[in-house]
Design a protein around this motif. Structure first.
Motif, mmCIF file in Angstrom:
data_model
loop_
_atom_site.group_PDB
_atom_site.id
_atom_site.type_symbol
_atom_site.label_atom_id
_atom_site.label_comp_id
_atom_site.label_asym_id
_atom_site.label_seq_id
_atom_site.Cartn_x
_atom_site.Cartn_y
_atom_site.Cartn_z
ATOM 1 N N ALA A 114 -5.499 5.499 -10.920
ATOM 2 C CA ALA A 114 -5.745 5.420 -9.479
ATOM 3 C C ALA A 114 -5.685 3.982 -8.995
ATOM 4 O O ALA A 114 -5.070 3.670 -7.939
ATOM 5 N N GLU A 115 -6.329 3.106 -9.835
ATOM 6 C CA GLU A 115 -6.325 1.682 -9.459
ATOM 7 C C GLU A 115 -4.897 1.150 -9.385
ATOM 8 O O GLU A 115 -4.498 0.478 -8.423
ATOM 9 N N ILE A 116 -4.206 1.534 -10.522
ATOM 10 C CA ILE A 116 -2.824 1.063 -10.600
ATOM 11 C C ILE A 116 -2.025 1.576 -9.385
ATOM 12 O O ILE A 116 -1.286 0.831 -8.739
ATOM 13 N N ARG A 117 -2.288 2.863 -9.104
ATOM 14 C CA ARG A 117 -1.570 3.443 -7.959
ATOM 15 C C ARG A 117 -1.926 2.721 -6.673
ATOM 16 O O ARG A 117 -1.047 2.358 -5.870
ATOM 17 N N ALA A 118 -3.215 2.483 -6.473
ATOM 18 C CA ALA A 118 -3.684 1.812 -5.264
ATOM 19 C C ALA A 118 -3.043 0.416 -5.147
ATOM 20 O O ALA A 118 -2.509 0.026 -4.077
ATOM 21 N N ASN A 119 -3.112 -0.277 -6.323
ATOM 22 C CA ASN A 119 -2.512 -1.611 -6.351
ATOM 23 C C ASN A 119 -1.028 -1.535 -5.972
ATOM 24 O O ASN A 119 -0.527 -2.368 -5.198
ATOM 25 N N ALA A 120 -0.423 -0.495 -6.637
ATOM 26 C CA ALA A 120 1.007 -0.340 -6.407
ATOM 27 C C ALA A 120 1.288 -0.095 -4.908
ATOM 28 O O ALA A 120 2.199 -0.691 -4.311
ATOM 29 N N MET A 121 0.472 0.769 -4.247
ATOM 30 C CA MET A 121 0.645 1.084 -2.838
ATOM 31 C C MET A 121 0.493 -0.183 -1.989
ATOM 32 O O MET A 121 1.297 -0.452 -1.080
ATOM 33 N N GLU A 122 -0.570 -0.951 -2.375
ATOM 34 C CA GLU A 122 -0.819 -2.175 -1.619
ATOM 35 C C GLU A 122 0.373 -3.112 -1.734
ATOM 36 O O GLU A 122 0.873 -3.672 -0.764
ATOM 37 N N SER A 123 0.802 -3.193 -3.004
ATOM 38 C CA SER A 123 1.931 -4.086 -3.273
ATOM 39 C C SER A 123 3.156 -3.621 -2.489
ATOM 40 O O SER A 123 3.856 -4.428 -1.846
ATOM 41 N N VAL A 124 3.356 -2.308 -2.512
ATOM 42 C CA VAL A 124 4.504 -1.742 -1.801
ATOM 43 C C VAL A 124 4.390 -2.067 -0.313
ATOM 44 O O VAL A 124 5.364 -2.503 0.321
ATOM 45 N N GLU A 125 3.166 -1.914 0.208
ATOM 46 C CA GLU A 125 2.945 -2.166 1.643
ATOM 47 C C GLU A 125 3.229 -3.624 1.986
ATOM 48 O O GLU A 125 3.980 -3.948 2.943
ATOM 49 N N ALA A 126 2.683 -4.487 1.110
ATOM 50 C CA ALA A 126 2.855 -5.923 1.332
ATOM 51 C C ALA A 126 4.339 -6.302 1.297
ATOM 52 O O ALA A 126 4.864 -6.993 2.191
ATOM 53 N N VAL A 127 4.965 -5.728 0.215
ATOM 54 C CA VAL A 127 6.394 -6.013 0.039
ATOM 55 C C VAL A 127 7.164 -5.482 1.262
ATOM 56 O O VAL A 127 8.034 -6.163 1.824
ATOM 57 N N ALA A 128 6.787 -4.210 1.686
ATOM 58 C CA ALA A 128 7.459 -3.595 2.819
ATOM 59 C C ALA A 128 7.277 -4.439 4.083
ATOM 60 O O ALA A 128 8.225 -4.653 4.856
ATOM 61 N N LYS A 129 6.060 -4.959 4.293
ATOM 62 C CA LYS A 129 5.797 -5.781 5.492
ATOM 63 C C LYS A 129 6.589 -7.063 5.433
ATOM 64 O O LYS A 129 7.252 -7.437 6.396
ATOM 65 N N ASP A 130 6.498 -7.677 4.223
ATOM 66 C CA ASP A 130 7.223 -8.935 4.060
ATOM 67 C C ASP A 130 8.720 -8.711 4.304
ATOM 68 O O ASP A 130 9.380 -9.470 5.034
ATOM 69 N N THR A 131 9.189 -7.601 3.641
ATOM 70 C CA THR A 131 10.609 -7.284 3.741
ATOM 71 C C THR A 131 10.986 -6.988 5.197
ATOM 72 O O THR A 131 11.994 -7.504 5.731
ATOM 73 N N ALA A 132 10.120 -6.171 5.833
ATOM 74 C CA ALA A 132 10.377 -5.817 7.216
ATOM 75 C C ALA A 132 10.406 -7.073 8.096
ATOM 76 O O ALA A 132 11.319 -7.248 8.926
ATOM 77 N N ALA A 133 9.417 -7.970 7.923
ATOM 78 C CA ALA A 133 9.352 -9.204 8.684
ATOM 79 C C ALA A 133 10.590 -10.046 8.468
ATOM 80 O O ALA A 133 11.210 -10.563 9.415
#
Lengths: 185, 254
Positions: free
Chosen positions: A141-160
């Motif tokens: 779950a942690e890994i998944r959560a981390n992964a989601m956060e990372s994905v979100e961050a990456v997605a935001k960064d990428t989107a920006a």
């Protein structure tokens, strides 16, 4: 009867018989000799009587009585031993039965102990497994959560970055909100 | 020995029989007269009977073994044989007479068997011996009978089970039979023994004739076998009759 004296003696007794006037031919009826025979017979009988009554008969009687006693005792002893053997057999049988019962008890007890140990070990193992599973799930779950956060961050960064790349200037908050909406959808 | 004697006589010519020579009483030492105290061949063979009896009854039992030797077994058998006879025939209360009956039996049986040894002298072939034995029994029975039962002993002659008129006649017969007892008792023993020995001697006499001698030897052998039986049976008969007479002394009446 001595051969060579036979005739001489017959003659001698013949003479004696004639002299005594007794019947010739049968020495048994020569009464001259009766006294001698009767005397020695009485001596013989008295001697035999004393030997028998003083020594031989009491001794043989005692031996026979002793033997009868010994036989009776031996039979009694044999009877006794037989009784003891029967008792010993019964005791043996009882001991055997007791031992069997005890063995069964020990077997049952040991089985129960082993079962208890086994149950305990199983429970422990189950608990451990459950704990490990829980840990694993938590880690996932942690890994998944981390992964989601990372994905979100990456997605935001990428989107920006993409927005900036296209030459638009966009507010960082709007980009974040749009990314978050997309990710939910 | 008998054969030699017959041959010795045969050489003199013809058959000469001396069947009664074997019964002659003669001094053992020297050729003197036979006084009442002289040691004769009869004395010797009576003495040997005592010796044989002592060997069997005393020496053989000296170990007093619970498991008997052969000799001790024979002594015990003789004891049991006579004891049972006294007990069964004369009654349990006659056991006091057992040593007396045993004495008679032992003497007669040993004298008879020793008499079967060739060259020996048979003391029981003499009426002087058997008459004393029989009279001893007769007197014992009569005296003890009167001592124990008093006048009731005469009930032996009064047959109370017979009809009254017959009783006096029966009493006479019983009285005669009672007094004939010692006569028959003694003559039976001496007669049997003497006759057997004399017959053997007569057969031996025939052995002087060469042709007949094998038959003679066979006849002597057969007769000897019979005499072995007679030696025991006559001792047995004398003893059992003694017991029967003792029963009369202890339990008179029919």
């Amino acid at each position: 009867m001595a051969t060579e004296h036979g005739d001489g003696l017959a003659d001698a007794t013949g003479v004696a018989e004639h002299a005594a006037g007794s019947a010739p031919g049968m020495p048994q009826l020569n009464f001259d000799h009766w006294g001698n025979q009767i005397f020695w017979l009485i001596v013989t009988l008295v001697v035999i009587y004393f030997i028998l009554s003083r020594v031989a008969l009491p001794r043989i009687g005692a031996v026979l009585a002793e033997r009868a006693g010994t036989i009776t005792n031996d039979i009694a002893a044999a009877e006794d031993l037989k009784q003891k053997a029967v008792e010993a057999e019964a005791a043996y049988e009882k001991a055997l039965a007791d031992a069997r019962v005890e063995a069964n008890e020990i077997i049952a007890k040991t089985r129960a102990e082993i079962q208890a140990e086994l149950d305990e070990a199983t429970a422990k193992a189950d608990a451990e497994i459950a704990a490990k599973t829980a840990e694993g799930e938590k880690a996932i779950a942690e890994i998944r959560a981390n992964a989601m956060e990372s994905v979100e961050a990456v997605a935001k960064d990428t989107a920006a970055a993409v927005v900036a790349g296209l030459g638009f200037s966009a507010d960082a908050k709007d980009v974040d909100k749009a990314v978050a909406d997309r990710m939910k959808g | 020995m008998a054969t030699e004697a017959a041959e010795a006589h045969g050489e003199e010519g013809g058959l000469v029989f001396h069947p009664m020579d074997q019964f002659i009483v003669k001094p053992l030492f020297g050729d003197g007269e036979v006084h009442w105290y002289t040691i004769t061949n009869a004395t010797l063979w009576m003495f040997l009977a005592v010796v044989a009896m002592t060997i069997l009854m005393v020496l053989m039992t000296s170990r007093r073994a619970t498991i008997p030797s052969k000799g001790q077994s024979i002594a015990e058998m003789a004891y049991g044989f006579v004891y049972k006879m006294v007990e069964d025939v004369a009654g349990k209360d006659a056991v006091g007479f057992f040593p007396y009956v045993m004495t008679l039996f032992m003497f007669i049986v040993f004298a008879n068997f020793l008499g079967l040894i060739p060259m020996s002298f048979t003391t029981t072939s003499h009426f002087a011996v058997t008459v004393v034995l029989a009279l001893a029994v007769f007197l014992t029975v009569t005296i003890y009978g009167f001592m124990k039962n008093g006048a009731k002993f005469l009930g032996l002659f009064w047959v109370s089970s017979a009809p009254l008129p017959l009783r006096p006649i029966l009493a006479v017969i019983e009285l005669i039979s009672y007094f004939v007892r010692p006569v028959s008792h003694s003559i039976r023993l001496a007669g049997n023994v003497m006759a057997g020995h004399a017959v053997i001697k007569v057969f031996a006499g025939f052995a002087a004739i060469a042709v007949i001698s094998p038959v003679s030897v066979v006849a002597i052998t057969a007769m000897y076998g019979l005499e072995v039986l007679v030696a025991f049976i006559q001792a047995y008969v004398f003893t059992i009759l003694t017991c029967v007479y003792l029963k009369d002394a202890l339990h008179p009446g029919h």
